[in-house]
Enzyme design. Structure first.
Site, PDB file in Angstrom:
ATOM      1  N   GLY A 188      -6.701 -15.246  -0.530  1.00 54.28           N
ATOM      2  CA  GLY A 188      -6.941 -15.825  -0.038  1.00 54.28           C
ATOM      3  C   GLY A 188      -7.399 -16.802   0.554  1.00 54.28           C
ATOM      4  O   GLY A 188      -7.110 -17.941  -0.016  1.00 54.28           O
ATOM      5  N   GLY A 189      -5.378 -17.416   0.839  1.00 58.67           N
ATOM      6  CA  GLY A 189      -4.650 -18.561   1.614  1.00 58.67           C
ATOM      7  C   GLY A 189      -4.272 -19.362   0.226  1.00 58.67           C
ATOM      8  O   GLY A 189      -4.059 -20.663   0.467  1.00 58.67           O
ATOM      9  N   CYS A 219      -9.163   0.188   4.441  1.00 54.66           N
ATOM     10  CA  CYS A 219      -9.283   1.665   5.542  1.00 54.66           C
ATOM     11  C   CYS A 219      -9.992   2.454   6.309  1.00 54.66           C
ATOM     12  O   CYS A 219     -10.732   2.887   5.755  1.00 54.66           O
ATOM     13  CB  CYS A 219      -7.852   2.199   4.563  1.00 54.66           C
ATOM     14  SG  CYS A 219      -6.314   2.137   3.369  1.00 54.66           S
ATOM     15  N   ASN A 271      -2.026 -10.244  11.216  1.00 55.58           N
ATOM     16  CA  ASN A 271      -1.344  -9.362  10.724  1.00 55.58           C
ATOM     17  C   ASN A 271      -2.011  -7.426  11.162  1.00 55.58           C
ATOM     18  O   ASN A 271      -3.143  -7.477  10.734  1.00 55.58           O
ATOM     19  CB  ASN A 271       0.109  -8.915   9.975  1.00 55.58           C
ATOM     20  CG  ASN A 271      -0.796  -7.629   9.167  1.00 55.58           C
ATOM     21  OD1 ASN A 271      -0.613  -6.705   8.544  1.00 55.58           O
ATOM     22  ND2 ASN A 271      -1.820  -8.505   8.593  1.00 55.58           N
ATOM     23  N   GLY A 313      -0.129  -2.055   9.766  1.00 56.53           N
ATOM     24  CA  GLY A 313      -0.946  -0.683   9.888  1.00 56.53           C
ATOM     25  C   GLY A 313      -0.585   0.059   8.249  1.00 56.53           C
ATOM     26  O   GLY A 313      -0.496   1.274   8.133  1.00 56.53           O
ATOM     27  N   GLY A 343       0.959  -1.423   0.104  1.00 58.60           N
ATOM     28  CA  GLY A 343      -0.287   0.222   0.019  1.00 58.60           C
ATOM     29  C   GLY A 343       0.774   1.110   0.034  1.00 58.60           C
ATOM     30  O   GLY A 343       1.944   1.469   0.461  1.00 58.60           O
ATOM     31  N   ASN A 348      -9.740  -8.946   1.175  1.00 55.50           N
ATOM     32  CA  ASN A 348      -8.524  -8.526   1.969  1.00 55.50           C
ATOM     33  C   ASN A 348      -8.804  -9.705   3.451  1.00 55.50           C
ATOM     34  O   ASN A 348      -9.583 -10.813   3.058  1.00 55.50           O
ATOM     35  CB  ASN A 348      -8.824  -7.478   2.263  1.00 55.50           C
ATOM     36  CG  ASN A 348      -7.952  -6.766   3.044  1.00 55.50           C
ATOM     37  OD1 ASN A 348      -6.721  -7.055   3.444  1.00 55.50           O
ATOM     38  ND2 ASN A 348      -7.879  -4.688   2.154  1.00 55.50           N
ATOM     39  N   THR A 349      -8.444  -9.027   4.170  1.00 50.12           N
ATOM     40  CA  THR A 349      -8.095  -9.736   5.736  1.00 50.12           C
ATOM     41  C   THR A 349      -9.191 -10.216   6.297  1.00 50.12           C
ATOM     42  O   THR A 349      -9.722  -9.151   6.769  1.00 50.12           O
ATOM     43  CB  THR A 349      -7.126  -9.581   6.581  1.00 50.12           C
ATOM     44  OG1 THR A 349      -6.453  -8.267   6.723  1.00 50.12           O
ATOM     45  CG2 THR A 349      -4.933 -10.299   5.560  1.00 50.12           C
ATOM     46  N   LYS A 402     -10.596  -3.357  -4.142  1.00 49.78           N
ATOM     47  CA  LYS A 402     -10.184  -4.346  -3.223  1.00 49.78           C
ATOM     48  C   LYS A 402     -10.886  -4.622  -2.190  1.00 49.78           C
ATOM     49  O   LYS A 402     -10.895  -3.054  -0.993  1.00 49.78           O
ATOM     50  CB  LYS A 402      -8.918  -4.258  -2.996  1.00 49.78           C
ATOM     51  CG  LYS A 402      -8.256  -5.931  -1.779  1.00 49.78           C
ATOM     52  CD  LYS A 402      -6.946  -5.463  -1.575  1.00 49.78           C
ATOM     53  CE  LYS A 402      -6.717  -7.001  -1.130  1.00 49.78           C
ATOM     54  NZ  LYS A 402      -4.480  -7.121  -0.577  1.00 49.78           N
TER      55      LYS A 402
END
Length: 299
Positions: A241-242, A128, A68, A71, A45, A190-191, A163
């Protein structure tokens, strides 16, 4: 055999790319991976000014993955343009810049700065926190998703990938909002938000308390969401993702993804991306497929 895929008019030599935040801008990984073998490199990012990130500890292992809370630490757009873009231009791969910000204006500053830079697509990280809306992520409110997509599209010269965050009630609603705002491509997921305690130290494992969970543990959720979105919108979808190997990537392509991104796996096997490229080609040979699009399971 044709491995080429098209994302909003940008042709990739194959459907395999890196996931933002797991590959830097490829500098460290270039010792292990020929970046020219990848369909695209997605950068970490990039914000309108340097971000220091969160306090440590900010990484924790969990069963089947990791948390994670980095940040979005990054050196800012000026350093990125001076250092990272020239580095990536040495390779025959597409450059996708992941853009982050805390207000709409933050995003637009970066997008405008990239207008005349030789990058191929922009990936907008709407996970974000929107500081003007009390910290809720842009990607958790469909009206905010549509509004920021529209604002970015008005300024962007390159095609725009939005995203999507999986931390929502209905991923399809968010996808349709991004499409309504003019998104050229969608990427997901995303996570997932997670938490871990260190029971021996009697503390949170992460200084931030919560973090983004990634790795094999999220893959079934990611495949389901990619399937739902790919069947609900008319723009291309990038699935992630994975993904640990070609078999995982092929699941996403079967679900309707046009391309895939490899993330957490890079940390324990820096060769994963090229192994996935080769594995997809092997799968196509075994199944008598001439075009990678044939992997899609049209059901």
């Amino acid at each position: 055999m044709n491995l080429k895929v098209n994302l909003a008019g940008v042709e990739l030599k194959n459907p395999v790319m890196t996931a933002s935040g797991t590959f830097g801008s490829g500098m460290e990984y270039s010792e292990f991976v020929d970046l020219s073998r990848l369909g695209a490199v997605v950068t970490k990012g990039v914000a309108n000014h340097p971000w220091p990130g969160n306090p440590t500890p900010r990484i924790a292992e969990v069963t089947g993955g990791m948390l994670n809370a980095i940040g979005l630490q990054n050196p800012g757009i000026d350093v990125f343009c001076e250092r990272d873009i020239p580095f990536l231009k040495q390779y025959d791969t597409k450059i996708i810049v992941n853009v982050c910000g805390k207000t709409t204006e933050d995003y637009l500053e970066v997008v405008e700065r990239l207008t005349d830079e030789p990058v191929d697509l922009l990936e907008i990280n709407i996970s974000c926190p929107n500081v003007k809306e009390g910290g809720i992520a842009f990607g958790q409110d469909p009206k905010a998703v549509e509004a920021i997509t529209k604002a970015v599209k008005e300024k962007a010269k390159q095609p725009v990938i939005m995203k999507l965050s999986p931390n929502v009630t209905d991923i399809v609603t968010m996808a349709k909002a991004a499409e309504a705002g003019g998104a050229d491509v969608l990427s997901l997921i995303n996570t997932l938000t997670g938490m871990k305690f260190d029971i021996h130290r009697r503390k949170f494992a992460l200084a931030n308390k919560t973090g983004g969970m990634s790795g094999p543990c999220v893959k079934p959720v990611a495949v389901r969401m990619v399937y739902q979105v790919a069947h609900a919108v008319s723009v291309p979808v990038i699935g992630m993702g994975g993904i640990q190997n070609a078999e995982d990537a092929i699941e996403f392509l079967m679900a309707g993804a046009t391309a895939v991104s490899v993330g957490t796996a890079n940390f324990h096997n820096p060769f994963t991306t090229v192994e996935v490229v080769d594995g997809i080609a092997d799968y196509m040979r075994v199944h008598g497929m001439e075009d990678v699009k044939e992997i899609f399971l049209a059901e």
